[in-house]
Design a protein around this motif. Sequence first.
Motif, short mmCIF file in Angstrom:
data_model
loop_
_atom_site.label_atom_id
_atom_site.label_comp_id
_atom_site.label_asym_id
_atom_site.label_seq_id
_atom_site.Cartn_x
_atom_site.Cartn_y
_atom_site.Cartn_z
N ALA A 1 7.86 4.91 7.68
CA ALA A 1 6.93 4.79 6.55
C ALA A 1 7.27 3.60 5.66
O ALA A 1 8.39 3.45 5.18
CB ALA A 1 6.94 6.07 5.73
N GLY A 2 6.28 2.75 5.45
CA GLY A 2 6.42 1.61 4.57
C GLY A 2 7.27 0.48 5.10
O GLY A 2 7.59 -0.47 4.37
N GLU A 3 7.61 0.53 6.38
CA GLU A 3 8.53 -0.46 6.96
C GLU A 3 7.82 -1.42 7.90
O GLU A 3 6.73 -1.14 8.40
CB GLU A 3 9.66 0.26 7.72
CG GLU A 3 10.50 1.20 6.86
CD GLU A 3 11.32 0.47 5.81
OE1 GLU A 3 11.49 -0.77 5.92
OE2 GLU A 3 11.78 1.13 4.87
N ASP A 4 8.49 -2.56 8.15
CA ASP A 4 8.05 -3.48 9.19
C ASP A 4 9.22 -3.71 10.14
O ASP A 4 10.38 -3.68 9.73
CB ASP A 4 7.56 -4.80 8.60
CG ASP A 4 8.56 -5.42 7.63
OD1 ASP A 4 9.61 -4.81 7.36
OD2 ASP A 4 8.29 -6.53 7.13
N PHE A 5 8.90 -3.90 11.42
CA PHE A 5 9.93 -3.99 12.45
C PHE A 5 9.64 -5.13 13.41
O PHE A 5 8.51 -5.28 13.88
CB PHE A 5 10.00 -2.70 13.27
CG PHE A 5 10.37 -1.47 12.48
CD1 PHE A 5 11.70 -1.12 12.30
CD2 PHE A 5 9.39 -0.65 11.94
CE1 PHE A 5 12.05 0.01 11.57
CE2 PHE A 5 9.72 0.49 11.22
CZ PHE A 5 11.06 0.82 11.04
N GLU B 1 0.83 -1.21 0.00
CA GLU B 1 0.00 0.00 0.00
C GLU B 1 0.87 1.25 0.00
O GLU B 1 0.65 2.18 -0.79
CB GLU B 1 -0.92 -0.01 1.21
CG GLU B 1 -1.63 1.30 1.50
CD GLU B 1 -2.72 1.64 0.49
OE1 GLU B 1 -3.16 2.81 0.45
OE2 GLU B 1 -3.17 0.74 -0.26
N THR B 2 1.85 1.30 0.88
CA THR B 2 2.71 2.48 0.97
C THR B 2 3.63 2.58 -0.24
O THR B 2 3.84 3.68 -0.78
CB THR B 2 3.53 2.43 2.27
OG1 THR B 2 2.64 2.33 3.38
CG2 THR B 2 4.37 3.70 2.43
N LEU C 1 -1.73 4.96 1.33
CA LEU C 1 -1.65 5.34 2.74
C LEU C 1 -0.27 5.02 3.31
O LEU C 1 0.29 3.95 3.04
CB LEU C 1 -2.72 4.57 3.52
CG LEU C 1 -2.82 4.81 5.03
CD1 LEU C 1 -3.22 6.24 5.33
CD2 LEU C 1 -3.84 3.83 5.64
N VAL C 2 0.28 5.91 4.10
CA VAL C 2 1.55 5.66 4.79
C VAL C 2 1.28 4.70 5.94
O VAL C 2 0.46 4.98 6.81
CB VAL C 2 2.18 6.96 5.31
CG1 VAL C 2 3.43 6.65 6.14
CG2 VAL C 2 2.54 7.88 4.15
#
Length: 328
Positions: free
Chosen positions: A222-226, A145-146, A151-152
């Motif tokens: 933004a747009g990341e996974d952690f 999506e980002t 959407l951010v």
Amino acid sequence: MKVVVIGGSGHIGSFLVPRLVRAGHEVTNISRGTHKAYVDAPEWQQVHQVVADRQQEDREGTFGERVAGLGADVVVDLVCFALESATSLVERLRGQVGHLVHCGSIWRYGPSRKLPISEGSDAAGATFGEYGVQKDAIARMLKDETASGGLVTTSLHPGHIVGPGWHPIGPLGNLDPAVWYALSAGQPLQVPGSGAEMMHHVHADDLAQAFELAVEHREAAAGEDFNIVAPTALSVRGYADIAAGWFGQTAKLETVTWEDFRESTTPEFGESTWGHLYRSQCFSIEKAKSRLGYAPRYEPEEAVLESVRWLIDRGELRVAGPLEPAAA
């Protein structure tokens, strides 16, 4: 900023919502209104409460409209477990909200192949189980999506959440209170597998810290996974030995087959143990540290001890003796 927290009265929100208020944000909590936060704090007096049944409103197609109508700058979604629900929310918030921060799970990953497991690496096998499959699908959807200019979004993937107010995942990877009694009494504990399997916990306040950082560092997130876990992980035998030591005991572990173990416990506890030990996961937090400034305060055994002490003090966990002075 105006921050809407979906499910803010649960494990994570009990610590996150007061953090956000202290940071100067205007906070609205959406929950079913069925229970209070696990940890009381004066900041809750400044929180706007909205009572809503998400599952019901998702079925009616009205939940996204409710959230969008609150006019938030940031939405933190702590209680989304299905791709359909997550997608519906994203589609309604697109163009209306600046940032959506989602709570995923380390169970988006399958069994470990290399340790530690980093985001986007091939260190874990295929995802399995409906919960993990859905969490992985949601995380991938948010990233796409980002990346496509929508959407951010950001997704945070916690380990086994622990803290005062609820039972921790114990040394056998389940919630069986009998495990704690056996360890506190120096009784033998039957262990399937090798005992070297890993579990990676995280204190709820450390996880709340990560969510607060993601909210306040939108560009980095933004747009990341952690992956959000404690600095270290516990092995089954290490966890058992540490926990027994809190009561002045030494863990006495008896290796048994999975068949024998399942016959000695309930189907629920047996399945939970298999799910945790088969995955045998340990994660890297380098990405969260470098991009967000994540700095967990709790080692996993410290987080678990805080939870166990809370339960014992309130008579909610039966043990054979008091905690040793060094632990208490």
